[in-house]
Scaffold this motif. Structure first.
Motif, short mmCIF file in Angstrom:
data_model
loop_
_atom_site.label_atom_id
_atom_site.label_comp_id
_atom_site.label_asym_id
_atom_site.label_seq_id
_atom_site.Cartn_x
_atom_site.Cartn_y
_atom_site.Cartn_z
N ASN A 101 0.90 -1.11 0.05
CA ASN A 101 -0.11 -0.07 -0.13
C ASN A 101 0.88 1.09 0.00
N ALA A 102 2.28 1.41 -0.47
CA ALA A 102 2.96 1.99 -0.31
C ALA A 102 3.00 3.06 0.92
N ILE A 103 3.04 2.25 1.82
CA ILE A 103 3.38 2.69 3.30
C ILE A 103 4.67 2.80 3.62
N PRO A 104 5.29 4.03 4.09
CA PRO A 104 6.79 3.98 4.39
C PRO A 104 7.12 2.84 5.52
N ARG A 105 8.13 2.09 5.22
CA ARG A 105 8.80 1.01 6.06
C ARG A 105 8.77 1.58 7.43
N ALA A 106 9.48 2.77 7.80
CA ALA A 106 9.64 3.27 9.01
C ALA A 106 8.17 3.06 9.95
N ARG A 107 7.00 3.18 9.33
CA ARG A 107 5.71 2.98 9.90
C ARG A 107 5.71 1.70 10.55
N VAL A 108 6.25 0.69 10.01
CA VAL A 108 6.07 -0.63 10.62
C VAL A 108 6.67 -0.54 12.12
N ASP A 109 7.74 -0.10 12.57
CA ASP A 109 8.35 -0.03 13.66
C ASP A 109 7.53 0.77 14.55
N GLU A 110 6.98 1.76 13.97
CA GLU A 110 5.97 2.97 14.87
C GLU A 110 4.68 2.09 15.43
N VAL A 111 4.17 1.23 14.62
CA VAL A 111 2.80 0.61 14.87
C VAL A 111 3.33 -0.68 15.87
N LEU A 112 4.39 -1.12 15.68
CA LEU A 112 4.85 -2.35 16.53
C LEU A 112 5.10 -1.83 17.99
N ASP A 113 5.50 -0.62 18.02
CA ASP A 113 5.81 0.21 19.32
C ASP A 113 4.28 0.37 19.88
N MET A 114 3.45 0.87 19.15
CA MET A 114 1.94 1.34 19.63
C MET A 114 1.45 0.09 20.27
N VAL A 115 1.70 -1.16 19.69
CA VAL A 115 0.88 -2.23 20.19
C VAL A 115 1.77 -3.12 21.15
N GLY A 116 2.97 -2.61 21.47
CA GLY A 116 3.52 -3.26 22.57
C GLY A 116 4.32 -4.66 22.05
N LEU A 117 4.46 -4.68 20.77
CA LEU A 117 5.05 -5.97 20.16
C LEU A 117 6.47 -5.67 19.75
N THR A 118 7.14 -4.68 20.07
CA THR A 118 8.65 -4.36 19.29
C THR A 118 9.42 -5.68 19.80
N SER A 119 9.60 -5.92 20.93
CA SER A 119 10.35 -7.07 21.43
C SER A 119 9.78 -8.53 21.01
N ALA A 120 8.92 -8.65 20.29
CA ALA A 120 8.22 -9.89 19.72
C ALA A 120 8.45 -9.87 18.23
N ALA A 121 8.86 -8.59 17.65
CA ALA A 121 8.70 -8.39 16.30
C ALA A 121 9.45 -9.29 15.42
N GLY A 122 10.55 -10.01 15.77
CA GLY A 122 11.54 -11.02 15.09
C GLY A 122 10.72 -12.47 15.25
N ARG A 123 9.97 -12.59 15.96
CA ARG A 123 9.43 -13.97 16.32
C ARG A 123 8.24 -14.31 15.44
N ARG A 124 8.11 -15.72 15.17
CA ARG A 124 7.13 -16.31 14.02
C ARG A 124 5.75 -15.87 14.45
N ALA A 125 5.17 -15.34 13.63
CA ALA A 125 3.64 -14.76 14.19
C ALA A 125 2.84 -16.08 14.51
N GLY A 126 3.04 -17.20 13.98
CA GLY A 126 2.31 -18.41 13.93
C GLY A 126 2.35 -18.84 15.43
N LYS A 127 3.45 -18.58 16.13
CA LYS A 127 3.67 -18.99 17.68
C LYS A 127 3.27 -17.94 18.49
N PHE A 128 2.29 -16.93 17.91
CA PHE A 128 1.87 -15.87 18.98
C PHE A 128 0.64 -16.39 19.75
N SER A 129 0.64 -16.05 20.92
CA SER A 129 -0.82 -16.16 21.71
C SER A 129 -1.89 -15.42 21.15
N LEU A 130 -3.01 -15.96 21.52
CA LEU A 130 -4.25 -15.21 20.97
C LEU A 130 -4.22 -13.63 21.20
#
Ligand SMILES: Nc1ncnc2c1ncn2[C@@H]1O[C@H](COP(=O)(O)OP(=O)(O)OP(=O)(O)O)[C@@H](O)[C@H]1O
Length: 245
Positions: A101-130
């Protein structure tokens, strides 16, 4: 702004959404309530063009969803948790969405931070809890900084901190002038989060009102909801013998 007019969707003999008309306005959180099977998820899919309507129409910001050039930049949606490739990391899932959607890459880290997932950002999402999956879904919805947000049961699986976080997040997004439409079965949570309510039963509109108006004259919003939907409940459990210890 979301404008639904005479929206109708049938599945064989089932009328899932029945001539439904309502507006969701910017600037406040609008809760979307109704008993199981009343048509909430179907309505959300129709708004997002993920399902076709048999009659009527729905517009988002004055246009049909499929007419939007960069959909994620206009409408953010959380429909079901875990709507991502299980082998991808949270960051690569969001990076792929951003690129589409032509959204700047930097926005990815911004939203990861907003939802509190920065520390889990590199983990496989399939292993995430609900709850972590829900947070990733919220991050995806926020990615394009959209003016309209649609969330189906966002508190599902969230811990108490997460429930409070999403409540405050939705209120602040609405206060910024965005349109926020959120379904939930947790009436007490909706009483804290939403200002306006759209209530449906068996696919039909039962109320398009404010929390204050619907609650007036009842002991609680929950009582008012039960009164309003009493004739439209399809699936009801039986009372089991009370356990006394
Ligand atoms: N793809 C489908 N095929 C057939 N029937 C469907 C389909 N999707 C929904 N329905 C039916 O449409 C009706 C409305 O379902 P929907 O999932 O929209 O309700 P809901 O209000 O979101 O329910 P819940 O609160 O239980 O999530 C139900 O009777 C359901 O069985």
């Amino acid at each position: 702004m979301i404008e639904a007019r005479n929206l109708t969707r049938r599945y064989g003999p089932t009328v899932a959404v029945d001539a439904l008309s309502f507006d969701v306005r910017p600037g406040s959180v609008t809760g979307f309530l109704g008993p199981n099977g009343s048509g909430k998820s179907t309505t959300m899919r129709l708004i997002l063009g993920l399902d076709r309507c048999d009659a009527g129409q729905v517009r988002v910001g004055g246009r049909r969803y499929r007419e939007l050039r960069w959909p994620l930049r206009e409408v953010g949606a959380l429909l079901e948790a875990k709507a991502f490739h299980p082998g991808r990391s949270a960051r690569s899932h969001l990076t792929a969405l951003a690129a589409s959607n032509a959204i700047p890459r930097a926005r990815v880290d911004e939203v990861l931070d907003m939802v509190g997932l920065t520390s889990a950002a590199g983990r496989r999402a399939g292993k995430f809890s609900l709850g972590m999956g829900q947070r990733l879904g919220v991050a995806a919805a926020l990615l394009g900084d959209p003016g309209v947000l649609l969330l189906d049961e966002p508190v599902n699986g969230l811990d108490p901190e997460g429930v409070r976080w999403i409540r405050n997040l939705l209120k602040s997004l609405a206060a910024q002038g965005r349109t926020v439409f959120v379904s939930s079965h947790l009436i007490s949570e909706m009483a804290l989060t939403a200002e306006r309510l759209v209530v449906i039963g068996r696919g039909r509109l039962l109320a398009d009102t404010t929390v204050a108006e619907l609650s007036a004259g009842s002991a609680s919003l929950e009582d008012a909801f039960f009164r309003l939907t009493s004739g439209a409940v399809e699936y009801q459990g039986n009372q089991t013998k009370e356990v006394t210890s």
